[in-house]
Enzyme design. Structure first.
Site, PDB file in Angstrom:
ATOM      1  CB  CYS A   1      -0.684  -0.020   1.240  1.00 38.85           C
ATOM      2  SG  CYS A   1      -2.247  -1.246   1.168  1.00 38.85           S
TER       3      CYS A   1
ATOM      4  NE  ARG B   1      -3.114  -4.452  -3.062  1.00 38.58           N
ATOM      5  CZ  ARG B   1      -2.404  -3.887  -2.106  1.00 38.58           C
ATOM      6  NH1 ARG B   1      -2.542  -2.459  -1.948  1.00 38.58           N
ATOM      7  NH2 ARG B   1      -2.044  -4.390  -0.923  1.00 38.58           N
TER       8      ARG B   1
END
Length: 218
Positions: A55, A132
């Site tokens: 991330c 995601r």
């Protein structure tokens, strides 16, 4: 035994062509609503958690490419289950470590109510590790494309831009973006729905595989 009854229901969520569900939330850039972005393109993307390596790499790359999205009149909007103050601490760390400021909003979703509404996670999930997802939303608020990656694989920012370019190129126009299409490449034309036109086509594939006519072309 009824095997069908053992199959868990699919996540409740949205499909291509649906109106993106509106929501209001706190973000690193103040309180906002999804409807605030009507009139321009929006990329809404989620990540499993703050202070995670993949991330972090994505946010660095997206911050570096923020001007590329802005030039396409497209806003970026991040989402995570972590709290607003966790976002603040993480973005401060990114600035100090990578010398880049994340200036697009990152919203908090601690109860996963937004993630569940969008189908990022199922209603029964209590863990966001699978989250995601990316939603490409047009100026009318319609979801035009969705991509999903596992928690251990990062997104390709050039591919996000390519998808956005392709969506903008075909939006409201007659044309199709072929494989590996890049901005400036020719589009394909829509196939004919008439058997007479199929028989009249000069080439064997001209009725379904041909370049789109330029605007105003004959």
């Amino acid at each position: 035994m009824n095997l069908q009854s053992q199959i868990p229901p699919p996540p409740v969520g949205i499909r291509l062509g649906d109106l993106a569900p509106d929501f209001a939330a706190r973000s690193t850039m103040g309180d906002l609503s999804l409807s605030d972005y009507r009139g321009r393109w929006l990329v809404l993307f989620s990540h499993p958690a703050d202070f995670t390596p993949v991330c972090t790499s994505e946010f660095v790359a997206l911050a570096q490419a923020a001007d590329d999205f802005e030039r396409r009149d497209c806003a970026l909007l991040g989402l995570s289950v972590d709290s607003l103050f966790s976002h603040f601490a993480w973005l401060r760390m990114i600035r100090d470590r990578f010398d880049i400021e994340v200036r697009f909003p990152v919203i908090e979703d601690p109860t996963m109510v937004i993630g569940k509404a969008y189908g990022m996670v199922s209603a029964e999930d209590s863990d966001s590790a699978t989250v995601r997802s990316t939603y490409f939303i047009d100026p009318q608020g319609v979801v035009r494309a969705i991509t999903c990656y596992p928690f251990d694989v990062g997104r390709s920012i050039p591919e996000m831009l390519r998808v956005l370019d392709a969506l903008q190129a075909v939006s409201g126009k007659s044309g199709l973006a072929p494989a590996n299409w890049q901005k400036g490449d020719a589009l394909l034309g829509d196939p004919t729905g008439s058997l007479d036109q199929v028989y009249k086509a000069k080439g064997q594939t001209d009725w379904f595989y041909k370049q789109a006519k330029p605007k105003g072309g004959k």
